[in-house]
Motif scaffolding. Structure first.
Motif, PDB file in Angstrom:
ATOM      1  N   GLY A 180      31.711  37.052  38.166  1.00 29.20           N
ATOM      2  CA  GLY A 180      32.711  36.215  38.946  1.00 29.20           C
ATOM      3  C   GLY A 180      34.338  36.650  38.600  1.00 29.20           C
ATOM      4  O   GLY A 180      34.950  35.788  39.084  1.00 29.20           O
ATOM      5  N   ARG A 181      34.519  37.517  37.921  1.00 27.57           N
ATOM      6  CA  ARG A 181      35.867  37.811  37.487  1.00 27.57           C
ATOM      7  C   ARG A 181      36.718  37.993  38.868  1.00 27.57           C
ATOM      8  O   ARG A 181      38.028  37.931  38.877  1.00 27.57           O
ATOM      9  N   PHE A 182      36.382  38.806  39.430  1.00 30.37           N
ATOM     10  CA  PHE A 182      36.616  39.607  40.780  1.00 30.37           C
ATOM     11  C   PHE A 182      37.236  38.451  41.500  1.00 30.37           C
ATOM     12  O   PHE A 182      38.300  38.305  42.196  1.00 30.37           O
ATOM     13  N   GLU A 183      36.276  37.546  42.010  1.00 36.93           N
ATOM     14  CA  GLU A 183      36.348  36.229  42.869  1.00 36.93           C
ATOM     15  C   GLU A 183      37.637  35.426  42.320  1.00 36.93           C
ATOM     16  O   GLU A 183      38.437  34.821  42.940  1.00 36.93           O
ATOM     17  N   ARG A 184      37.528  35.071  40.934  1.00 43.62           N
ATOM     18  CA  ARG A 184      38.503  34.188  40.252  1.00 43.62           C
ATOM     19  C   ARG A 184      39.807  34.960  40.352  1.00 43.62           C
ATOM     20  O   ARG A 184      40.959  34.485  40.702  1.00 43.62           O
ATOM     21  N   TYR A 185      39.958  36.194  40.336  1.00 45.23           N
ATOM     22  CA  TYR A 185      41.485  36.851  40.449  1.00 45.23           C
ATOM     23  C   TYR A 185      41.643  36.852  41.857  1.00 45.23           C
ATOM     24  O   TYR A 185      42.806  36.719  41.948  1.00 45.23           O
ATOM     25  N   LYS A 186      40.803  37.032  42.809  1.00 45.19           N
ATOM     26  CA  LYS A 186      41.453  36.836  44.201  1.00 45.19           C
ATOM     27  C   LYS A 186      41.851  35.480  44.521  1.00 45.19           C
ATOM     28  O   LYS A 186      42.910  35.319  45.015  1.00 45.19           O
ATOM     29  N   ARG A 187      41.157  34.350  43.849  1.00 45.70           N
ATOM     30  CA  ARG A 187      41.699  32.961  43.944  1.00 45.70           C
ATOM     31  C   ARG A 187      42.945  32.574  43.435  1.00 45.70           C
ATOM     32  O   ARG A 187      44.153  32.007  43.809  1.00 45.70           O
ATOM     33  N   GLU A 188      43.088  33.236  42.106  1.00 46.41           N
ATOM     34  CA  GLU A 188      44.389  32.895  41.311  1.00 46.41           C
ATOM     35  C   GLU A 188      45.687  33.596  41.944  1.00 46.41           C
ATOM     36  O   GLU A 188      46.669  33.055  41.907  1.00 46.41           O
ATOM     37  N   HIS A 189      45.318  34.862  42.655  1.00 52.29           N
ATOM     38  CA  HIS A 189      46.383  35.204  43.033  1.00 52.29           C
ATOM     39  C   HIS A 189      46.518  35.243  44.824  1.00 52.29           C
ATOM     40  O   HIS A 189      47.300  36.017  45.432  1.00 52.29           O
ATOM     41  N   ASN A 190      45.758  34.245  45.223  1.00 55.59           N
ATOM     42  CA  ASN A 190      45.885  34.033  46.599  1.00 55.59           C
ATOM     43  C   ASN A 190      45.518  35.049  47.446  1.00 55.59           C
ATOM     44  O   ASN A 190      46.414  35.405  48.548  1.00 55.59           O
ATOM     45  N   ILE A 191      44.458  35.906  47.310  1.00 52.54           N
ATOM     46  CA  ILE A 191      44.327  37.172  48.079  1.00 52.54           C
ATOM     47  C   ILE A 191      43.096  36.820  48.878  1.00 52.54           C
ATOM     48  O   ILE A 191      42.069  36.318  48.551  1.00 52.54           O
TER      49      ILE A 191
END
Length: 166
Positions: free
Chosen positions: A130-141
């Motif tokens: 799930g780290r890729f999905e968290r990265y997208k959420r944290e950086h508003n992507i």
């Protein structure tokens, strides 16, 4: 024909050594050393000490052909009373030496300093899916579009201009 055994008037000191990722530390076990000679070049270390007493003088001489190369200019040494510590900077950092000297034969006066053995932790961390999905959420992507070559860019020999993908 048998050759006579070589006899030397020099004594050899006991050596303990250990290593880190960047250095090799050699401890020459001699007490009350006042003045000594030390020379380090590439893969060779030379040490000499004359112990002067009232009854007789004892000379210690040591030549070590090291397992790996060191940076001689960065050598640091100090006399700590019961031993002389020599800090050698490895030429190839993060490369573990298998032994102190080049020779594969066991030398009775050289031993690894057991006080400095470190356990290496080789703990395998589970892959976090799930780290890729968290990265997208944290950086508003919202979406990351894959790079798909068009039909005229399919040749592997051509260079791709990545400047418009930024």
């Amino acid at each position: 024909m048998t050759c006579p055994e070589l006899v030397s008037n020099y004594s050899r000191p006991t050596i303990k050594w250990h290593q880190t990722d960047l250095t090799v530390v050699i401890c020459i076990q001699l007490t009350d050393v006042s003045d000594y000679y030390l020379r380090v070049e590439g893969t060779c270390l030379q040490f000499r000490y004359i112990q002067i007493t009232k009854t007789n003088d004892k000379e210690y001489y040591l030549i070590l052909h090291l397992f790996g190369a060191v940076i001689a200019e960065k050598t640091v040494h100090k006399n700590v009373g019961r031993e002389i510590k020599i800090y050698l900077v490895k030429g190839l950092k993060w490369y573990s030496w298998l032994r102190l000297i080049k020779s594969k034969e066991k030398h009775p006066l050289i031993s690894y300093n057991l006080e400095h053995i470190r356990e290496t932790d080789h703990v395998e961390k589970p892959f976090d899916i799930g780290r890729f999905e968290r990265y997208k959420r944290e950086h508003n992507i919202q979406n990351i579009m894959p790079v798909v070559p068009s039909s005229d860019e399919e040749s592997e020999d051509e260079e791709v201009d990545f400047s418009h993908f930024g």
